[in-house]
Design a protein around this motif. Structure first.
Motif, PDB file in Angstrom:
ATOM      1  N   TRP A   1     -35.618  96.626 -37.932  1.00 15.57           N
ATOM      2  CA  TRP A   1     -36.787  96.995 -37.254  1.00 15.57           C
ATOM      3  C   TRP A   1     -36.677  97.170 -35.902  1.00 15.57           C
ATOM      4  O   TRP A   1     -37.223  97.969 -35.359  1.00 15.57           O
ATOM      5  CB  TRP A   1     -37.821  95.832 -37.640  1.00 15.57           C
ATOM      6  N   PHE A   2     -35.860  96.207 -35.115  1.00 12.40           N
ATOM      7  CA  PHE A   2     -35.598  96.417 -33.732  1.00 12.40           C
ATOM      8  C   PHE A   2     -35.059  97.774 -33.432  1.00 12.40           C
ATOM      9  O   PHE A   2     -35.653  98.577 -32.476  1.00 12.40           O
ATOM     10  CB  PHE A   2     -34.573  95.208 -33.145  1.00 12.40           C
ATOM     11  N   LEU A   3     -34.198  98.178 -34.218  1.00  8.30           N
ATOM     12  CA  LEU A   3     -33.295  99.425 -33.944  1.00  8.30           C
ATOM     13  C   LEU A   3     -34.188 100.510 -34.230  1.00  8.30           C
ATOM     14  O   LEU A   3     -34.436 101.827 -33.549  1.00  8.30           O
ATOM     15  CB  LEU A   3     -32.029  99.693 -34.655  1.00  8.30           C
ATOM     16  N   THR A   4     -35.022 100.666 -35.206  1.00  8.52           N
ATOM     17  CA  THR A   4     -36.176 101.510 -35.588  1.00  8.52           C
ATOM     18  C   THR A   4     -37.174 101.729 -34.533  1.00  8.52           C
ATOM     19  O   THR A   4     -37.439 102.739 -34.015  1.00  8.52           O
ATOM     20  CB  THR A   4     -36.554 101.303 -36.910  1.00  8.52           C
ATOM     21  N   MET A   5     -37.658 100.642 -34.151  1.00 11.17           N
ATOM     22  CA  MET A   5     -38.749 100.573 -33.067  1.00 11.17           C
ATOM     23  C   MET A   5     -38.366 101.231 -31.717  1.00 11.17           C
ATOM     24  O   MET A   5     -38.971 102.058 -31.011  1.00 11.17           O
ATOM     25  CB  MET A   5     -39.357  99.246 -32.837  1.00 11.17           C
ATOM     26  N   THR A   6     -37.030 100.658 -31.210  1.00 13.64           N
ATOM     27  CA  THR A   6     -36.316 101.559 -30.068  1.00 13.64           C
ATOM     28  C   THR A   6     -36.052 102.822 -30.241  1.00 13.64           C
ATOM     29  O   THR A   6     -36.578 103.526 -29.273  1.00 13.64           O
ATOM     30  CB  THR A   6     -34.961 100.523 -29.623  1.00 13.64           C
ATOM     31  N   SER A   7     -35.562 103.293 -31.021  1.00 18.23           N
ATOM     32  CA  SER A   7     -35.449 104.787 -31.286  1.00 18.23           C
ATOM     33  C   SER A   7     -36.849 105.631 -31.406  1.00 18.23           C
ATOM     34  O   SER A   7     -36.920 106.614 -30.803  1.00 18.23           O
ATOM     35  CB  SER A   7     -34.538 104.930 -32.420  1.00 18.23           C
ATOM     36  N   LEU A   8     -37.798 104.931 -31.968  1.00 14.84           N
ATOM     37  CA  LEU A   8     -39.037 105.596 -32.091  1.00 14.84           C
ATOM     38  C   LEU A   8     -39.600 105.631 -30.584  1.00 14.84           C
ATOM     39  O   LEU A   8     -40.291 106.625 -30.388  1.00 14.84           O
ATOM     40  CB  LEU A   8     -40.015 104.986 -33.186  1.00 14.84           C
ATOM     41  N   LYS A   9     -39.579 104.684 -29.998  1.00 17.32           N
ATOM     42  CA  LYS A   9     -40.087 104.561 -28.386  1.00 17.32           C
ATOM     43  C   LYS A   9     -39.359 105.541 -27.771  1.00 17.32           C
ATOM     44  O   LYS A   9     -40.038 106.519 -26.852  1.00 17.32           O
ATOM     45  CB  LYS A   9     -39.995 103.335 -27.932  1.00 17.32           C
ATOM     46  N   LYS A  10     -38.007 105.881 -27.860  1.00 18.14           N
ATOM     47  CA  LYS A  10     -37.253 106.934 -27.338  1.00 18.14           C
ATOM     48  C   LYS A  10     -37.918 108.185 -27.523  1.00 18.14           C
ATOM     49  O   LYS A  10     -37.966 109.047 -26.603  1.00 18.14           O
ATOM     50  CB  LYS A  10     -35.748 106.841 -27.461  1.00 18.14           C
ATOM     51  N   LYS A  11     -37.850 108.593 -28.976  1.00 24.80           N
ATOM     52  CA  LYS A  11     -38.596 109.846 -29.304  1.00 24.80           C
ATOM     53  C   LYS A  11     -39.987 110.025 -28.739  1.00 24.80           C
ATOM     54  O   LYS A  11     -40.387 111.292 -28.375  1.00 24.80           O
ATOM     55  CB  LYS A  11     -38.437 110.025 -30.851  1.00 24.80           C
ATOM     56  N   ILE A  12     -40.939 109.128 -28.712  1.00 28.37           N
ATOM     57  CA  ILE A  12     -42.168 109.258 -28.347  1.00 28.37           C
ATOM     58  C   ILE A  12     -42.343 109.415 -26.993  1.00 28.37           C
ATOM     59  O   ILE A  12     -43.244 110.402 -26.583  1.00 28.37           O
ATOM     60  CB  ILE A  12     -42.967 108.108 -28.894  1.00 28.37           C
ATOM     61  N   LYS A  13     -41.373 108.900 -26.292  1.00 24.15           N
ATOM     62  CA  LYS A  13     -41.601 109.384 -24.520  1.00 24.15           C
ATOM     63  C   LYS A  13     -40.842 110.487 -24.024  1.00 24.15           C
ATOM     64  O   LYS A  13     -40.811 110.663 -23.125  1.00 24.15           O
ATOM     65  CB  LYS A  13     -40.638 108.165 -24.016  1.00 24.15           C
ATOM     66  N   ASN A  14     -40.066 111.082 -25.113  1.00 28.30           N
ATOM     67  CA  ASN A  14     -39.587 112.389 -24.807  1.00 28.30           C
ATOM     68  C   ASN A  14     -40.610 113.490 -24.546  1.00 28.30           C
ATOM     69  O   ASN A  14     -41.607 113.547 -24.971  1.00 28.30           O
ATOM     70  CB  ASN A  14     -38.768 112.808 -26.207  1.00 28.30           C
ATOM     71  N   LYS A  15     -40.482 114.237 -23.593  1.00 28.18           N
ATOM     72  CA  LYS A  15     -41.310 115.387 -23.133  1.00 28.18           C
ATOM     73  C   LYS A  15     -41.654 116.415 -24.113  1.00 28.18           C
ATOM     74  O   LYS A  15     -42.785 116.550 -24.337  1.00 28.18           O
ATOM     75  CB  LYS A  15     -40.648 115.913 -21.709  1.00 28.18           C
ATOM     76  N   TRP A  16     -40.653 116.925 -24.786  1.00 29.91           N
ATOM     77  CA  TRP A  16     -40.746 117.957 -25.720  1.00 29.91           C
ATOM     78  C   TRP A  16     -41.620 117.407 -27.036  1.00 29.91           C
ATOM     79  O   TRP A  16     -42.321 118.093 -27.658  1.00 29.91           O
ATOM     80  CB  TRP A  16     -39.468 118.373 -26.316  1.00 29.91           C
ATOM     81  N   PHE A  17     -41.560 116.110 -27.481  1.00 29.77           N
ATOM     82  CA  PHE A  17     -42.269 115.494 -28.372  1.00 29.77           C
ATOM     83  C   PHE A  17     -43.754 115.795 -28.022  1.00 29.77           C
ATOM     84  O   PHE A  17     -44.683 115.686 -28.904  1.00 29.77           O
ATOM     85  CB  PHE A  17     -41.618 113.917 -28.675  1.00 29.77           C
TER      86      PHE A  17
END
Length: 83
Positions: free
Chosen positions: A6-22
């Motif tokens: 869950w930690f790795l999943t939430m960390t990767s989701l936070k990175k994707k959501i903060k991405n400009k193109w997303f």
């Protein structure tokens, strides 16, 4: 093990959501969905009116093309009225 997942999943989701193109892609999709939902209001705002009958003028040097057009329009009208 589950906590690491869950930690790795939430960390990767936070990175994707903060991405400009997303963010740009989601804003574009939101505008597109809102536009499709309100298409009638948008067309009316630019002067389109579906309540008035439109006159169609057909210029044909021979009579065969007009007859086909007339048959197609009559068939379409019948199909639309039965639904």
């Amino acid at each position: 093990m589950a906590n690491k997942f869950w930690f790795l999943t939430m960390t990767s989701l936070k990175k994707k959501i903060k991405n400009k193109w997303f963010v740009i892609a989601n804003l574009f999709l939101a505008v597109l969905i809102i536009g499709v939902i309100n298409i009638d209001a948008i067309i009316t705002a630019f002067g389109g009116d579906f309540n008035e009958n439109q006159e169609i003028i057909v210029i044909d040097s021979g009579n065969r093309a007009f007859e086909l057009f007339k048959e197609n329009m009559e068939n379409t009208t019948q199909l639309l009225q039965t639904d």
